[in-house]
Write a protein that holds these residues in place. Sequence first.
Motif, short mmCIF file in Angstrom:
data_model
loop_
_atom_site.label_atom_id
_atom_site.label_comp_id
_atom_site.label_asym_id
_atom_site.label_seq_id
_atom_site.Cartn_x
_atom_site.Cartn_y
_atom_site.Cartn_z
N UNK A 82 0.88 -1.34 0.01
CA UNK A 82 0.02 -0.10 0.02
C UNK A 82 0.70 1.42 -0.05
N UNK A 83 2.10 1.42 -0.53
CA UNK A 83 2.94 2.32 -0.77
C UNK A 83 2.83 2.91 -2.27
N UNK A 84 2.93 4.36 -1.93
CA UNK A 84 2.84 5.06 -3.49
C UNK A 84 4.25 5.51 -3.75
N UNK A 85 4.14 5.89 -5.07
CA UNK A 85 5.67 6.29 -5.56
C UNK A 85 5.99 7.70 -4.57
N UNK A 86 4.90 8.36 -4.48
CA UNK A 86 5.24 9.63 -3.67
C UNK A 86 5.82 9.47 -2.36
N UNK A 87 5.30 8.65 -1.70
CA UNK A 87 5.89 8.18 -0.38
C UNK A 87 7.30 7.81 -0.60
N UNK A 98 1.03 9.79 -7.17
CA UNK A 98 0.31 9.23 -6.07
C UNK A 98 -0.06 7.80 -6.48
N UNK A 99 0.55 7.24 -7.79
CA UNK A 99 0.04 5.79 -8.12
C UNK A 99 0.85 4.90 -7.09
N UNK A 100 0.39 3.80 -7.38
CA UNK A 100 0.71 2.56 -6.43
C UNK A 100 2.31 2.33 -6.63
N UNK A 101 3.02 1.65 -5.61
CA UNK A 101 4.29 1.52 -6.20
C UNK A 101 4.45 0.15 -6.97
N UNK A 102 5.23 0.03 -7.85
CA UNK A 102 5.36 -1.23 -8.63
C UNK A 102 6.69 -1.56 -8.31
N UNK A 103 7.51 -2.53 -8.23
CA UNK A 103 8.47 -2.98 -7.67
C UNK A 103 9.13 -4.03 -8.45
#
Length: 291
Positions: free
Chosen positions: A71-76, A96-101
Amino acid sequence: MQAVAIVGAIITPHNIYLHSALVKSRHIDRAKRQEVREANKYFFIDCCIALFVSFIINTCVISVFAEAFFEKTNEQVVAVCKNSSSPHTHLFPEDNSTLAVDIYKGGVVLGCYFGPAALYIWAVGILAAGQSSTMTGTYSGQFVMEGFRNLKWSRFARVILTRSIAIIPTLLVAVFQDVEHLTGLNDILNVLQSLLLPFALIPILTYMSLRPVMSEFANGLGLRIVGGIVVLIICSINMYFVVVYVQDLGHMVLYVVAAVVSVAYLSFVFYLGWQCFIALGMSFLDSGHTR
């Protein structure tokens, strides 16, 4: 894709051959049933310990990733990386999109959240995993060459051939691709391993269930049923993945290609299963005549 890749990465078809072939390393008198039974027992314990350690390591990795990424975002992530003075902040868009790693970005985020030590520990772990995979693949190739092709080469020649087949294509891809785009290839390779699992599981289960081959050490009815259910589950997962993956791409040509490949895949799996069923049936009849 990642869920199916986990199945292929943990089980790995070549390791199924390798674990079976390693029994040959036990120096025992195979004419004595008690020694064979004892060797099987300790080899089973050895494999269980190795798989349990692998399970613990994978559990730790998944737990750490869940803590860092869920539930992390790229902004965080960008904010945390800037606070830690990470030089890789540019890898993540400031939205604010969802982080994709992936493997590459995952290590960067771990370094941002848990310090530079986590980044280097992750790098060493990935290197060790790659070396382990290379060695098991090489050993499996050697056993396959000896068993299927009956090639009694020197160890040096076998290592050169099998390692060249495994490493040269990888080096070519690494030379002509950016490291940021290579990590997605890992998921695809693991998915292919999952797709290949039935071609390793079905013959292994068949040979282990044949009394003319395994004698008193052949699988019982319960293990045969469980093994068959496992193969069916894996094939179902693979087919479901192919359908969902192609639907997400949304191209009609890919639909046709996927349909053809799926039919060919299922036909080959069915052919293997049918041949195994015939072999098991003939084995049962032979054992009945023997009695």
